[in-house]
Design a protein around this motif. Structure first.
Motif, PDB file in Angstrom:
ATOM      1  N   LYS A 199       0.844  -1.208   0.000  1.00  0.00           N
ATOM      2  CA  LYS A 199       0.000   0.000   0.000  1.00  0.00           C
ATOM      3  C   LYS A 199       0.877   1.255   0.000  1.00  0.00           C
ATOM      4  N   CYS A 200       1.918   1.259   0.844  1.00  0.00           N
ATOM      5  CA  CYS A 200       2.813   2.417   0.915  1.00  0.00           C
ATOM      6  C   CYS A 200       3.546   2.645  -0.404  1.00  0.00           C
ATOM      7  N   PHE A 201       3.929   1.566  -1.067  1.00  0.00           N
ATOM      8  CA  PHE A 201       4.628   1.665  -2.351  1.00  0.00           C
ATOM      9  C   PHE A 201       3.676   1.875  -3.525  1.00  0.00           C
ATOM     10  N   LYS A 202       2.361   1.878  -3.230  1.00  0.00           N
ATOM     11  CA  LYS A 202       1.340   2.032  -4.264  1.00  0.00           C
ATOM     12  C   LYS A 202       1.456   0.940  -5.337  1.00  0.00           C
ATOM     13  N   ILE A 203       1.698  -0.283  -4.855  1.00  0.00           N
ATOM     14  CA  ILE A 203       1.722  -1.451  -5.741  1.00  0.00           C
ATOM     15  C   ILE A 203       0.424  -2.214  -5.506  1.00  0.00           C
ATOM     16  N   ASN A 204      -0.435  -2.189  -6.492  1.00  0.00           N
ATOM     17  CA  ASN A 204      -1.752  -2.803  -6.364  1.00  0.00           C
ATOM     18  C   ASN A 204      -1.707  -4.242  -6.878  1.00  0.00           C
ATOM     19  N   ARG A 205      -1.450  -5.173  -5.961  1.00  0.00           N
ATOM     20  CA  ARG A 205      -1.342  -6.579  -6.361  1.00  0.00           C
ATOM     21  C   ARG A 205      -2.127  -7.446  -5.380  1.00  0.00           C
ATOM     22  N   ALA A 206      -2.839  -8.408  -5.927  1.00  0.00           N
ATOM     23  CA  ALA A 206      -3.593  -9.340  -5.093  1.00  0.00           C
ATOM     24  C   ALA A 206      -2.635 -10.331  -4.436  1.00  0.00           C
ATOM     25  N   ILE A 207      -2.920 -10.671  -3.181  1.00  0.00           N
ATOM     26  CA  ILE A 207      -2.130 -11.667  -2.455  1.00  0.00           C
ATOM     27  C   ILE A 207      -2.989 -12.901  -2.236  1.00  0.00           C
ATOM     28  N   THR A 208      -2.458 -14.053  -2.607  1.00  0.00           N
ATOM     29  CA  THR A 208      -3.113 -15.314  -2.291  1.00  0.00           C
ATOM     30  C   THR A 208      -2.133 -16.175  -1.505  1.00  0.00           C
ATOM     31  N   LEU A 209      -2.664 -17.147  -0.787  1.00  0.00           N
ATOM     32  CA  LEU A 209      -1.839 -18.034   0.023  1.00  0.00           C
ATOM     33  C   LEU A 209      -1.794 -19.411  -0.607  1.00  0.00           C
ATOM     34  N   SER A 210      -0.638 -20.041  -0.551  1.00  0.00           N
ATOM     35  CA  SER A 210      -0.501 -21.368  -1.160  1.00  0.00           C
ATOM     36  C   SER A 210      -1.437 -22.362  -0.460  1.00  0.00           C
ATOM     37  N   GLU A 211      -1.968 -23.292  -1.228  1.00  0.00           N
ATOM     38  CA  GLU A 211      -2.897 -24.303  -0.701  1.00  0.00           C
ATOM     39  C   GLU A 211      -2.177 -25.576  -0.266  1.00  0.00           C
TER      40      GLU A 211
END
Length: 202
Positions: free
Chosen positions: A130-142
């Motif tokens: 958010k601070c770096f203004k990088i808009n990327r979705a985060i998912t967790l490994s299954e």
């Protein structure tokens, strides 16, 4: 299928971690089933101080089992490491241009306890993106797989492997006149010194 970038969850990750994110497209997949590796950035962050580089290390609860999944690693609060880390950050960066701007955002990580290291690290990553203004979705490994993503950086960014990003551009650092430019420190070093312009250095 959308491309994916597979990464570990680090404590206040180094700048090269965000360089990797910015250079690669696709969703971020955080590895939570890997066996916890010792002496990595999962528990350690490097900051610049008046005396040079300082390692901030998050203590963990050591169980009898040698191989524990990263998602199950608990943070050890027997000693008041949170107070020491926060004092170190204040001492190192209080004279930087943007520390006061971000101070309240980061203080939360030293004011309350997280049970699990993975959750602690993910929360920091979300804030830093958010601070770096990088808009990327985060998912967790299954589950742990040897080739879950086309781009796999689970082992590439490591304190004992040298700089993952060899051509990192210089930026102003508080103690640069004393120690010269120190590369690939925690991303908070870049953030506290460059603020909203930080993304341009990734």
């Amino acid at each position: 299928m959308e491309s994916q970038l597979l990464l570990p969850a680090f404590y206040l990750p180094p700048i090269s971690y965000f360089h990797a994110i910015k250079q690669q497209e696709g969703a971020l997949v955080l590895e939570r089933f890997e066996h916890y590796p010792k002496q990595s950035y999962r528990t350690r962050a490097k900051i610049a101080t008046a005396n040079g580089v300082l390692d901030l290390i998050v203590p963990i609860v050591h169980g009898r089992k040698e191989r524990v999944a990263m998602k199950d690693i608990r943070i050890n609060y027997e000693h008041d490491w949170q107070r020491l880390h926060w004092l170190s950050l204040q001492t190192a960066y209080r004279s930087s241009a943007y520390f006061e701007y971000y101070e309240d955002d980061f203080y939360q990580f030293y004011d309350r306890q997280h049970d699990f290291l993975f959750d602690f690290n993910v929360a920091q990553l979300e804030l830093l993106l958010k601070c770096f203004k990088i808009n990327r979705a985060i998912t967790l490994s299954e589950g742990y797989e040897s080739s879950i993503a086309p781009v796999d950086f689970r082992t590439d960014i490591h304190p004992k492997k040298g700089n993952f990003w060899a051509e990192q551009p210089n930026y102003y650092q508080v103690f640069e006149e004393r120690h010269g430019f120190l590369s690939d420190l925690s991303a908070i070093d870049l953030l506290f010194n460059q603020g909203p312009q930080s993304k341009n250095f990734l």
